[in-house]
Design a protein around this motif. Structure first.
Motif, PDB file in Angstrom:
ATOM      1  N   ALA A 130       0.837  -1.206   0.000  1.00 58.60           N
ATOM      2  CA  ALA A 130       0.000   0.000   0.000  1.00 58.60           C
ATOM      3  C   ALA A 130       0.866   1.248   0.000  1.00 58.60           C
ATOM      4  O   ALA A 130       2.004   1.245   0.493  1.00 58.60           O
ATOM      5  CB  ALA A 130      -0.933   0.007   1.212  1.00 58.60           C
ATOM      6  N   LEU A 131       0.311   2.310  -0.568  1.00 58.29           N
ATOM      7  CA  LEU A 131       0.974   3.615  -0.608  1.00 58.29           C
ATOM      8  C   LEU A 131      -0.094   4.682  -0.386  1.00 58.29           C
ATOM      9  O   LEU A 131      -0.961   4.890  -1.235  1.00 58.29           O
ATOM     10  CB  LEU A 131       1.672   3.819  -1.956  1.00 58.29           C
ATOM     11  N   ILE A 132      -0.045   5.346   0.766  1.00 59.26           N
ATOM     12  CA  ILE A 132      -1.061   6.339   1.146  1.00 59.26           C
ATOM     13  C   ILE A 132      -0.373   7.654   1.476  1.00 59.26           C
ATOM     14  O   ILE A 132       0.479   7.706   2.365  1.00 59.26           O
ATOM     15  CB  ILE A 132      -1.870   5.859   2.375  1.00 59.26           C
ATOM     16  N   SER A 133      -0.737   8.699   0.771  1.00 59.56           N
ATOM     17  CA  SER A 133      -0.153  10.021   1.010  1.00 59.56           C
ATOM     18  C   SER A 133      -1.237  10.959   1.544  1.00 59.56           C
ATOM     19  O   SER A 133      -2.326  11.061   0.969  1.00 59.56           O
ATOM     20  CB  SER A 133       0.439  10.592  -0.282  1.00 59.56           C
ATOM     21  N   PHE A 163      -6.341  -1.530  -2.240  1.00 62.86           N
ATOM     22  CA  PHE A 163      -5.006  -2.120  -2.401  1.00 62.86           C
ATOM     23  C   PHE A 163      -5.003  -3.643  -2.514  1.00 62.86           C
ATOM     24  O   PHE A 163      -3.920  -4.240  -2.561  1.00 62.86           O
ATOM     25  CB  PHE A 163      -4.114  -1.679  -1.232  1.00 62.86           C
ATOM     26  N   ILE A 164      -6.183  -4.259  -2.573  1.00 62.44           N
ATOM     27  CA  ILE A 164      -6.212  -5.706  -2.813  1.00 62.44           C
ATOM     28  C   ILE A 164      -5.557  -5.991  -4.166  1.00 62.44           C
ATOM     29  O   ILE A 164      -5.890  -5.347  -5.165  1.00 62.44           O
ATOM     30  CB  ILE A 164      -7.666  -6.227  -2.808  1.00 62.44           C
ATOM     31  N   PRO A 168      -8.356  -2.865 -10.123  1.00 62.86           N
ATOM     32  CA  PRO A 168      -8.014  -1.738 -11.008  1.00 62.86           C
ATOM     33  C   PRO A 168      -7.255  -0.597 -10.328  1.00 62.86           C
ATOM     34  O   PRO A 168      -6.468   0.080 -10.975  1.00 62.86           O
ATOM     35  CB  PRO A 168      -9.382  -1.259 -11.508  1.00 62.86           C
ATOM     36  N   LEU A 169      -7.505  -0.369  -9.027  1.00 65.67           N
ATOM     37  CA  LEU A 169      -6.884   0.765  -8.340  1.00 65.67           C
ATOM     38  C   LEU A 169      -5.663   0.371  -7.504  1.00 65.67           C
ATOM     39  O   LEU A 169      -5.126   1.197  -6.770  1.00 65.67           O
ATOM     40  CB  LEU A 169      -7.918   1.453  -7.433  1.00 65.67           C
ATOM     41  N   VAL A 220       3.829   3.694   3.724  1.00 62.53           N
ATOM     42  CA  VAL A 220       4.118   2.577   2.819  1.00 62.53           C
ATOM     43  C   VAL A 220       3.986   1.272   3.583  1.00 62.53           C
ATOM     44  O   VAL A 220       4.519   1.137   4.685  1.00 62.53           O
ATOM     45  CB  VAL A 220       5.544   2.671   2.232  1.00 62.53           C
ATOM     46  N   VAL A 221       3.265   0.320   3.002  1.00 63.09           N
ATOM     47  CA  VAL A 221       3.222  -1.043   3.525  1.00 63.09           C
ATOM     48  C   VAL A 221       3.893  -1.928   2.490  1.00 63.09           C
ATOM     49  O   VAL A 221       3.484  -1.961   1.323  1.00 63.09           O
ATOM     50  CB  VAL A 221       1.778  -1.518   3.779  1.00 63.09           C
ATOM     51  N   SER A 222       4.935  -2.621   2.901  1.00 67.09           N
ATOM     52  CA  SER A 222       5.692  -3.469   1.981  1.00 67.09           C
ATOM     53  C   SER A 222       4.963  -4.781   1.742  1.00 67.09           C
ATOM     54  O   SER A 222       4.527  -5.445   2.686  1.00 67.09           O
ATOM     55  CB  SER A 222       7.080  -3.749   2.558  1.00 67.09           C
ATOM     56  N   GLU A 223       4.837  -5.155   0.460  1.00 64.91           N
ATOM     57  CA  GLU A 223       4.175  -6.423   0.158  1.00 64.91           C
ATOM     58  C   GLU A 223       5.132  -7.606   0.317  1.00 64.91           C
ATOM     59  O   GLU A 223       4.692  -8.756   0.383  1.00 64.91           O
ATOM     60  CB  GLU A 223       3.592  -6.395  -1.258  1.00 64.91           C
TER      61      GLU A 223
END
Length: 276
Positions: A130-133, A163-164, A168-169, A220-223
């Protein structure tokens, strides 16, 4: 009215009159804040300025066009700003228009904070990237325009769903403005710093890049590892525990007016990007 004819009561009346007018204008601005009406309002100001300049410079044709636009502008404003006017009238009917908005804003701020914390906690445990600003003082309109507009309330269910993987997003960043998710799948500038660790991927580089050009707080959440990182002002905090992450978020977002004077102890022990 001559100045010497003014009584104390007259002066007081004028002061109250001016104060009430400015208060109503302020409340109207608060109603349309964060909506598309702000951009339309800027367009109206441009028309008014052009009309004044055309009159001063004796540009008769342009002046006539601007006068026509302003003459029919009142009707256009009612049509264009219909959602905002309806919302203002609803608030007035509920008695909230002149009420203090501080408590309401605090509640919205707490809901936003809880939603982000719950979403990040869920995604970190399941290694969902995930990436959230989160926009602060510096506007992020240019970056919002690169994504898919949402203008929705901030909820942890929506953040998780965005973020699944393979949706599409999923790719790109979510940008949060005030208490709304402004857009998803946004492109953020990648940092070109040579001191960034080779371990960091595109999300971390994008988070650092946006923190170098705005004052936003980016998560940031690292996958790969599920690690939680936060960037601000070109600085990176990596592999935060949920307690540390919550502390940073509360310090930065709960009372943004004080965040310039006091900084989280975690930022004081921050890991600078040049140290990798």
């Amino acid at each position: 009215m001559p100045f010497e004819d003014l009584t104390i009561l007259g002066v007081l009346s004028h002061v109250v009159d001016i104060f009430l007018v400015w208060f109503v204008i302020y409340k109207l601005i608060m109603v349309i804040r964060g909506t598309k009406a702000v951009q339309l309002l800027k367009g109206i100001f441009v028309i008014v300025i052009v009309w004044i300049l055309s009159d001063v410079l004796n540009l008769n044709t342009l002046n006539m066009l601007m006068e026509t636009a302003i003459y029919w502008g009142f009707l256009a404003i009612i049509i264009i700003f219909q959602p905002e006017l309806r919302r203002a009238l609803e608030q007035l009917g509920r008695g909230k228009f002149f009420a203090r908005s501080g408590i309401h804003e605090d509640e919205e701020q707490k809901q936003r904070l809880d939603a982000i914390i719950n979403a990040v906690n869920y995604m970190a445990k399941r290694r969902i990237g995930a990436l959230i600003s989160i926009e602060k003082e510096t506007g992020m309109g240019d970056y919002i325009e690169t994504g898919i507009p949402l203008h929705s309330n901030v909820t942890h269910e929506l953040l998780i769903n965005i973020f699944i993987p393979n949706t599409p997003l999923h790719d790109g960043a979510v940008i949060i403005q005030k208490t709304q998710i402004a857009a998803a799948a946004c492109y953020l500038p990648l940092s070109e710093s040579p001191f960034i660790s080779k371990e960091l991927g595109t999300r971390h580089r994008a988070a650092l890049g946006i923190s170098e050009v705005t004052d936003s707080l980016t998560i940031v959440v690292s996958e790969e590892t599920g690690g939680i990182s936060v960037t601000k002002n070109g600085e990176l905090l990596r592999d935060l525990s949920m307690e540390q992450f919550q502390e940073v978020l509360e310090k930065e977002l709960t009372d943004e007016s004080k965040s310039k004077q006091s900084s989280s102890s975690i930022w004081k022990r921050r890991e600078k990007t040049k140290n990798g």
